[in-house]
Design an enzyme around this catalytic site. Structure first.
Site, PDB file in Angstrom:
ATOM      1  N   CYS A 142       1.013  -1.388   0.027  1.00 42.06           N
ATOM      2  CA  CYS A 142      -0.095   0.220   0.051  1.00 42.06           C
ATOM      3  C   CYS A 142       0.879   1.299  -0.021  1.00 42.06           C
ATOM      4  O   CYS A 142       0.452   2.451  -0.333  1.00 42.06           O
ATOM      5  CB  CYS A 142      -0.811  -0.012   1.209  1.00 42.06           C
ATOM      6  N   ILE A 143       2.198   1.383   0.264  1.00 44.79           N
ATOM      7  CA  ILE A 143       2.852   2.285   0.319  1.00 44.79           C
ATOM      8  C   ILE A 143       4.168   2.227  -0.763  1.00 44.79           C
ATOM      9  O   ILE A 143       4.639   1.070  -1.118  1.00 44.79           O
ATOM     10  CB  ILE A 143       3.536   2.794   1.770  1.00 44.79           C
TER      11      ILE A 143
END
Lengths: 132, 167
Positions: free
Chosen positions: A131-132
């Site tokens: 997600c990052i």
């Protein structure tokens, strides 16, 4: 104690069923695509299903499909990506920015649009789940 | 049968108006995630959200230890609100939270902003809130593109496939 064992047994059966279902699904959705004269397995999103089928030529052909021409810097990064994924590590843009090969800005410029998705696709490894 | 065509998200504007770790990171993670997907991304910080782009405060954000029903002790036991009010508790809990995020490779706020702008995302500060808190451009992190009004904000939100999210 005996009920505990039973539970374990049930879990085992469920897991085996799951694996089988997955295998069947894989066979159904798996497709073949020819890159640089080599036939490789790809999933429905175009990600290679077997990283060991990857060669530099295959990578270059996938890159052409994505509108990218690979440079030496790209190959250095692909090597980094393949090693990381091979070791089971999570791939993040922050991690690539700290790889010493490129910084985050250069990475975005090398794989315009969605860099992590494109870089992994060209590297012949699964789509990242970060997600990052 | 007619096949419905997918309309992908093209542009997103995220508004952050609060200074707690969870509110700021919600905006940052969503913003960075959008940049990673190649979506045109703009982040707008207003009111207490300005803490996240102010040099002095950005890397010292807190989470509320009082009035936060989601707060738990390590191990999952309930966290008594009365404890959260004791001196030093909020700072300690917040430091712990930042440490846990660091372990997951979630960057500190300043680095997160740099990651977002590296991918072409833009960071804006609200003019009205800046005036209210008596802040100037010099107080803000270098990655902040501009200080803008609400009108200018809406001008940026033109075009189909644009969404505004208030976190």
């Amino acid at each position: 104690m005996s009920s505990f064992n039973n539970d374990n047994h049930d879990n085992l059966i469920t897991m085996t069923t799951l694996i089988n279902t997955n295998q069947i699904l894989n066979i159904i959705i798996m497709a073949e695509k020819t890159y640089a004269g080599v036939s490789v397995g790809v999933n429905e999103e175009g990600y290679m299903t077997d990283a060991s089928q990857w060669t530099k030529e295959v990578g270059a052909a996938i890159a052409t499909d994505e509108g990218i021409e690979l440079t030496d810097k790209h190959y250095e990064l692909i090597e980094f990506v393949r090693t990381k994924v091979g070791n089971g590590e999570t791939l993040t843009i922050r991690g690539i920015g700290k790889s010493g090969i490129v910084n985050a800005k250069e990475f975005y410029a090398m794989f315009p649009g969605a860099p992590l998705k494109k870089a992994t696709k060209i590297s012949g490894v699964p789509k990242p789940s970060s997600c990052i | 049968m007619e096949k419905e065509e997918k309309q992908p998200l093209k542009k997103i504007l995220l508004i952050c108006s609060k200074a707690s770790i969870e509110d700021v990171y919600a905006a940052l993670v969503m913003g960075n995630g959008a940049v990673m997907e190649g979506i045109e991304t703009k982040l707008f910080f207003t009111f207490f959200g300005l803490d996240a782009i102010t040099k002095k405060t950005m890397n010292k954000l807190h989470t509320a230890t009082t009035g936060n029903p989601g707060m738990r002790m390590p191990g999952g036991l309930p966290f008594p609100t009365i404890l959260g009010g004791l001196p030093g508790i909020e700072a300690g809990v917040s430091a712990m939270m930042r440490k846990q995020m660091d372990d997951l490779d979630i960057p500190p706020v300043d680095e997160f902003l740099e990651l977002i702008t590296a991918g072409g995302g833009e960071i804006y500060a609200c003019k009205l809130a800046m005036d209210m808190f008596k802040l100037t451009k010099e107080d803000l992190h270098d990655e902040v593109s501009d200080i803008i009004t609400v009108g200018e904000l809406y001008e940026m939100c033109d075009g189909p496939g644009t969404q505004i999210v208030f976190t």
